[in-house]
Scaffold this active site. Structure first.
Site, PDB file in Angstrom:
ATOM      1  NE  ARG A 178      -3.950  -1.915   0.399  1.00 34.57           N
ATOM      2  CZ  ARG A 178      -3.993  -3.190  -0.033  1.00 34.57           C
ATOM      3  NH1 ARG A 178      -2.902  -3.713  -0.498  1.00 34.57           N
ATOM      4  NH2 ARG A 178      -5.105  -4.063   0.376  1.00 34.57           N
ATOM      5  CB  SER A 238      -8.190  -1.561   4.707  1.00 33.29           C
ATOM      6  OG  SER A 238      -8.568  -2.631   4.314  1.00 33.29           O
ATOM      7  CD  GLU A 284      -5.288   0.851   2.515  1.00 31.81           C
ATOM      8  OE1 GLU A 284      -5.315  -0.183   3.139  1.00 31.81           O
ATOM      9  OE2 GLU A 284      -6.066   1.107   1.722  1.00 31.81           O
TER      10      GLU A 284
HETATM   11  N1  EPU Z   1     -10.887  -9.978  10.827  1.00 23.86           N
HETATM   12  C1  EPU Z   1     -11.461 -10.491  12.049  1.00 23.86           C
HETATM   13  N2  EPU Z   1     -12.312  -9.163  12.226  1.00 23.86           N
HETATM   14  C2  EPU Z   1     -12.471  -8.255  11.395  1.00 23.86           C
HETATM   15  C3  EPU Z   1     -12.013  -8.022  10.345  1.00 23.86           C
HETATM   16  C4  EPU Z   1     -10.822  -8.978   9.911  1.00 23.86           C
HETATM   17  O1  EPU Z   1     -11.173 -10.977  12.998  1.00 23.86           O
HETATM   18  O2  EPU Z   1     -13.493  -7.369  11.724  1.00 23.86           O
HETATM   19  C5  EPU Z   1      -9.965 -11.322  10.509  1.00 23.86           C
HETATM   20  C6  EPU Z   1     -10.497 -12.006   9.235  1.00 23.86           C
HETATM   21  O3  EPU Z   1     -11.343 -13.236  10.023  1.00 23.86           O
HETATM   22  C7  EPU Z   1      -9.410 -12.565   8.761  1.00 23.86           C
HETATM   23  C8  EPU Z   1      -8.432 -11.715   8.950  1.00 23.86           C
HETATM   24  O4  EPU Z   1      -8.542 -10.653   9.818  1.00 23.86           O
HETATM   25  O5  EPU Z   1      -8.653 -13.721   9.666  1.00 23.86           O
HETATM   26  C9  EPU Z   1      -8.178 -10.813   7.821  1.00 23.86           C
HETATM   27  O6  EPU Z   1      -9.144 -10.181   7.474  1.00 23.86           O
HETATM   28  P1  EPU Z   1      -9.531  -9.932   5.620  1.00 23.86           P
HETATM   29  O7  EPU Z   1      -9.407 -11.209   5.020  1.00 23.86           O
HETATM   30  O8  EPU Z   1     -10.817  -9.396   5.490  1.00 23.86           O
HETATM   31  O9  EPU Z   1      -8.510  -9.202   5.281  1.00 23.86           O
HETATM   32  P2  EPU Z   1      -7.747  -7.864   5.647  1.00 23.86           P
HETATM   33  O10 EPU Z   1      -6.251  -8.048   6.172  1.00 23.86           O
HETATM   34  O11 EPU Z   1      -8.630  -7.241   6.951  1.00 23.86           O
HETATM   35  C10 EPU Z   1      -6.641  -6.973   3.481  1.00 23.86           C
HETATM   36  C11 EPU Z   1      -6.584  -5.684   2.745  1.00 23.86           C
HETATM   37  C12 EPU Z   1      -7.951  -5.502   2.000  1.00 23.86           C
HETATM   38  C13 EPU Z   1      -8.089  -6.704   0.784  1.00 23.86           C
HETATM   39  C14 EPU Z   1      -8.094  -7.944   1.858  1.00 23.86           C
HETATM   40  C15 EPU Z   1      -8.018  -9.103   0.856  1.00 23.86           C
HETATM   41  C16 EPU Z   1      -5.233  -4.195   3.912  1.00 23.86           C
HETATM   42  C17 EPU Z   1      -5.378  -2.874   4.763  1.00 23.86           C
HETATM   43  N3  EPU Z   1      -6.562  -4.524   3.628  1.00 23.86           N
HETATM   44  O12 EPU Z   1      -7.780  -6.730   4.498  1.00 23.86           O
HETATM   45  O13 EPU Z   1      -7.794  -4.294   1.186  1.00 23.86           O
HETATM   46  O14 EPU Z   1      -9.555  -6.417   0.198  1.00 23.86           O
HETATM   47  O15 EPU Z   1      -6.962  -8.097   2.573  1.00 23.86           O
HETATM   48  O16 EPU Z   1      -6.880  -9.334   0.279  1.00 23.86           O
HETATM   49  O17 EPU Z   1      -4.089  -4.692   3.497  1.00 23.86           O
HETATM   50  C18 EPU Z   1      -8.239  -1.794   1.100  1.00 23.86           C
HETATM   51  O18 EPU Z   1      -6.789  -1.910   1.208  1.00 23.86           O
HETATM   52  O19 EPU Z   1      -8.889  -0.867   1.190  1.00 23.86           O
HETATM   53  C19 EPU Z   1      -8.669  -3.282   1.305  1.00 23.86           C
HETATM   54  C20 EPU Z   1      -9.897  -3.376   1.455  1.00 23.86           C
END
Ligand code: EPU
Length: 357
Positions: free
Chosen positions: A185, A257, A353
């Protein structure tokens, strides 16, 4: 210089104008130009529909003295107050295949193209390799700035080069992948290059031999149910997962995010894991660990909570939303409260972000 200074909004559109002519709008509403839906205004705005307008802007002495804010889809920005300068609204269009070689196809798109529509168009043309990035809000020109990524793919992996115009000189420059210094990012345009350039077009290198990126658990689950594993199936799975988890900014203002997933040392990770065995983490190539910020925030009890109309999304704690009428300042207040709690509980520093203005 053919520029015209129109007072008030909306202006009378110019007719039969030269390519470098631009119109200056005054007191311009940015409500439709930021996905959080903050009702702020720019003192002035210019709609950039032709590349030649940008050097003309740079040559304009009056505009040169003003602060400038380049806006694409406004999907990665927190506008905390009215902008006392000129907003440059990038509306440069066009998408085309520019080269084919043995291994890859080079596809160029104007910076103002909607990102998701570009991905869908590429897929419809048999140009593959972007499908994991479906439904990300924003424009093609904004994609390299924060090196958008999702579901096991970062844009930088499909990037060939971009063209940008330096605002102070009006000169066109080409940036290859190294010059963009892509990180998680992150890029040159979020660091030293911040605010200095208007990206006008981006060229992608799409491999002819398609290999699926379907390891991400959410995507793998959907594909298992459908039994398909082709580019369209991945595109559909990504759209379905995003629609299930992430709020549509047209309905509930947000900037995706709000925090980056923090990266910590192995020692810090081990200490945390001992306290929190369910901690969600991803080991990095350099031995450090990326932590799921959404999980940390969720664990602190923030999911669904609000300060006024600024709230934490109830399905993804990493996303802050505007429930209606929130200001950018309230979103930042909420973000600060979350950062404090996460730091107090896990000794982890969260970093925003989006760009906060
Ligand atoms: N989780 C929780 N509670 C929550 C949210 C997440 O326990 O409220 C846990 C989920 O269960 C999972 C882990 O955290 O085990 C990761 O969650 P998720 O798969 O939703 O992905 P993320 O790491 O929260 C990142 C990116 C997203 C992208 C997704 C999928 C960043 C900052 N965010 O989110 O990107 O869509 O992975 O690859 O890297 C963005 O940058 O705007 C964005 C949406």
């Amino acid at each position: 210089m053919l520029s015209r200074f129109a007072q008030g909004h909306p202006p009378i559109l110019t007719s039969a104008c030269s390519m470098s002519e631009f119109q200056l709008f005054s007191d311009y509403p940015l409500l439709a130009h930021n996905t959080f839906g903050f009702d702020v205004r720019a003192k002035h705005a210019v709609r950039l529909t032709e590349e030649a307008q940008i050097p003309a802007l740079a040559r304009n002495a009056r505009l040169n003295g003003m602060r400038q804010l380049v806006l694409g889809g406004g999907s990665n920005v927190v506008l905390t107050r009215n902008f006392d300068g000129v907003a440059l609204l990038v509306e440069l269009r066009g998408r085309r295949v520019i080269h084919k070689d043995h291994d890859a196809v080079l596809v160029e798109a104007g910076a103002g193209e909607n990102w998701h529509e570009f991905v869908a168009w590429a897929l419809s043309q048999g140009l593959l390799g972007l499908e994991n990035l479906a439904l990300i809000p924003g424009t093609v020109g904004a994609a390299p700035i924060q090196n958008i990524g999702a579901y096991g793919l970062e844009m930088g992996e499909r990037f060939e080069r971009l063209r940008a115009i330096e605002l102070s000189t009006g000169e066109t420059r080409e940036f290859d992948r190294d010059a963009c210094a892509f990180g998680y990012r992150d890029s040159f345009f979020k660091q030293e290059g911040r605010g200095r350039f208007v990206i006008v077009s981006v060229t992608f290198r799409l491999p002819k031999a398609w290999t699926p990126r379907a390891d991400y658990a959410d995507i793998a689950r959907v594909l298992e149910t459908s039994g398909a594993n082709n580019p369209q199936a991945i595109f559909d799975a990504v759209v379905a997962v995003r629609q299930a988890k992430l709020p549509d900014w047209r309905v509930l203002g947000n900037a995706g995010s709000f925090f980056k997933n923090p990266v910590v040392s192995a020692a810090a990770f081990n200490a945390l894991k001992a306290l929190e065995p369910e901690l969600v983490s991803y080991r990095q190539q350099d031995g450090q660990f990326k932590l799921a910020a959404g999980w940390l925030i969720d664990r602190c009890g923030w999911k669904g909570r609000a300060i006024g109309a600024a709230a934490v999304h109830d399905r993804q704690a990493l996303v802050l939303v505007n429930r209606g009428g929130a200001s950018g300042a309230q979103i930042l207040e909420l973000a600060d409260a979350i950062k404090r709690d996460v730091h107090a509980r896990f000794a982890v520093e969260l970093e925003a972000e989006p760009v906060c203005l």
